[in-house]
Design a protein around this motif. Structure first.
Motif, PDB file in Angstrom:
ATOM      1  N   TYR A   2       1.056  -1.149   0.095  1.00  0.00           N
ATOM      2  CA  TYR A   2      -0.144  -0.057  -0.321  1.00  0.00           C
ATOM      3  C   TYR A   2       0.908   0.717   0.513  1.00  0.00           C
ATOM      4  O   TYR A   2       2.168   0.972   0.834  1.00  0.00           O
ATOM      5  N   VAL A   3       0.292   2.103  -0.738  1.00  0.00           N
ATOM      6  CA  VAL A   3       0.962   3.625  -0.417  1.00  0.00           C
ATOM      7  C   VAL A   3       0.050   4.805   0.425  1.00  0.00           C
ATOM      8  O   VAL A   3      -0.582   4.478  -0.693  1.00  0.00           O
ATOM      9  N   THR A   5      -0.620   8.291   0.739  1.00  0.00           N
ATOM     10  CA  THR A   5      -0.343   9.796   0.604  1.00  0.00           C
ATOM     11  C   THR A   5      -0.820  10.836   1.446  1.00  0.00           C
ATOM     12  O   THR A   5      -2.388  11.266   1.225  1.00  0.00           O
ATOM     13  N   ASN A  54       4.463  10.240   0.873  1.00  0.00           N
ATOM     14  CA  ASN A  54       4.307   8.515   0.240  1.00  0.00           C
ATOM     15  C   ASN A  54       4.516   7.809   0.997  1.00  0.00           C
ATOM     16  O   ASN A  54       6.481   7.684   1.337  1.00  0.00           O
ATOM     17  N   TYR A  56       4.997   4.078   2.352  1.00  0.00           N
ATOM     18  CA  TYR A  56       5.281   2.037   1.253  1.00  0.00           C
ATOM     19  C   TYR A  56       5.108   1.597   2.588  1.00  0.00           C
ATOM     20  O   TYR A  56       5.879   1.586   3.361  1.00  0.00           O
ATOM     21  N   ALA A 100      -4.013   4.149  -1.121  1.00  0.00           N
ATOM     22  CA  ALA A 100      -4.741   3.032  -2.088  1.00  0.00           C
ATOM     23  C   ALA A 100      -3.223   1.477  -2.476  1.00  0.00           C
ATOM     24  O   ALA A 100      -2.270   2.238  -1.557  1.00  0.00           O
ATOM     25  N   GLU A 101      -3.913   0.553  -2.978  1.00  0.00           N
ATOM     26  CA  GLU A 101      -3.215  -0.739  -2.836  1.00  0.00           C
ATOM     27  C   GLU A 101      -2.731  -0.796  -4.816  1.00  0.00           C
ATOM     28  O   GLU A 101      -2.969  -0.829  -5.415  1.00  0.00           O
ATOM     29  N   ILE A 102      -1.269  -0.722  -4.085  1.00  0.00           N
ATOM     30  CA  ILE A 102      -0.711  -1.170  -5.647  1.00  0.00           C
ATOM     31  C   ILE A 102      -0.787  -2.575  -6.122  1.00  0.00           C
ATOM     32  O   ILE A 102      -0.284  -3.336  -5.555  1.00  0.00           O
ATOM     33  N   SER A 104      -0.691  -3.435  -9.512  1.00  0.00           N
ATOM     34  CA  SER A 104       0.554  -3.177 -10.692  1.00  0.00           C
ATOM     35  C   SER A 104       1.396  -2.412 -10.615  1.00  0.00           C
ATOM     36  O   SER A 104       1.377  -1.616 -10.187  1.00  0.00           O
ATOM     37  N   SER A 105       2.776  -3.265 -10.776  1.00  0.00           N
ATOM     38  CA  SER A 105       4.293  -1.977 -11.479  1.00  0.00           C
ATOM     39  C   SER A 105       5.273  -2.635 -12.055  1.00  0.00           C
ATOM     40  O   SER A 105       4.704  -3.880 -11.981  1.00  0.00           O
TER      41      SER A 105
END
Length: 112
Positions: A2-3, A5, A54, A56, A100-102, A104-105
């Protein structure tokens, strides 16, 4: 992952002065699930600068424990004025937390 912000609006010229406060070594680094903090500054606005702090996290439990901790309260405590001194005006104009959940990266391609 998760990030989280924190979008912080500050008076013009204060973002660079304030940014290091969010990346100082401290108790945050020992919280379970914490990965890292990055501070980005946007100067595109006419009336203010915006910092995106941000954070993480591997999971949201770690972030929630951080937000409820004494270490968090201490880190966000406003400095007290000296006797006989007027309270200093805060450069903060407002803030908004976005979680926000990450999902895709992609990283840089490796070179042969």
């Amino acid at each position: 992952m998760y990030v989280v912000t924190n979008r912080i609006k500050v008076k013009k010229g204060f973002a660079e002065k304030m940014a290091p406060n969010f990346t100082r070594p401290g108790a945050l680094q020992s919280f379970e699930g914490f990965i890292k903090v990055e501070v980005a500054v946007c100067r595109d606005f006419e009336e203010y600068d915006e910092m995106s702090v941000n954070m993480y996290w591997q999971n949201l439990d770690g972030f929630k424990k951080w937000r409820e901790s004494d270490a968090f309260k201490q880190a966000h405590k406003r400095p007290e004025s000296k006797p006989g001194e007027a309270p200093k005006e805060s450069p903060l104009l407002g803030s908004q937390i976005v979680v926000a959940e990450i999902v895709s990266s992609i990283g840089a391609a490796t070179q042969a």
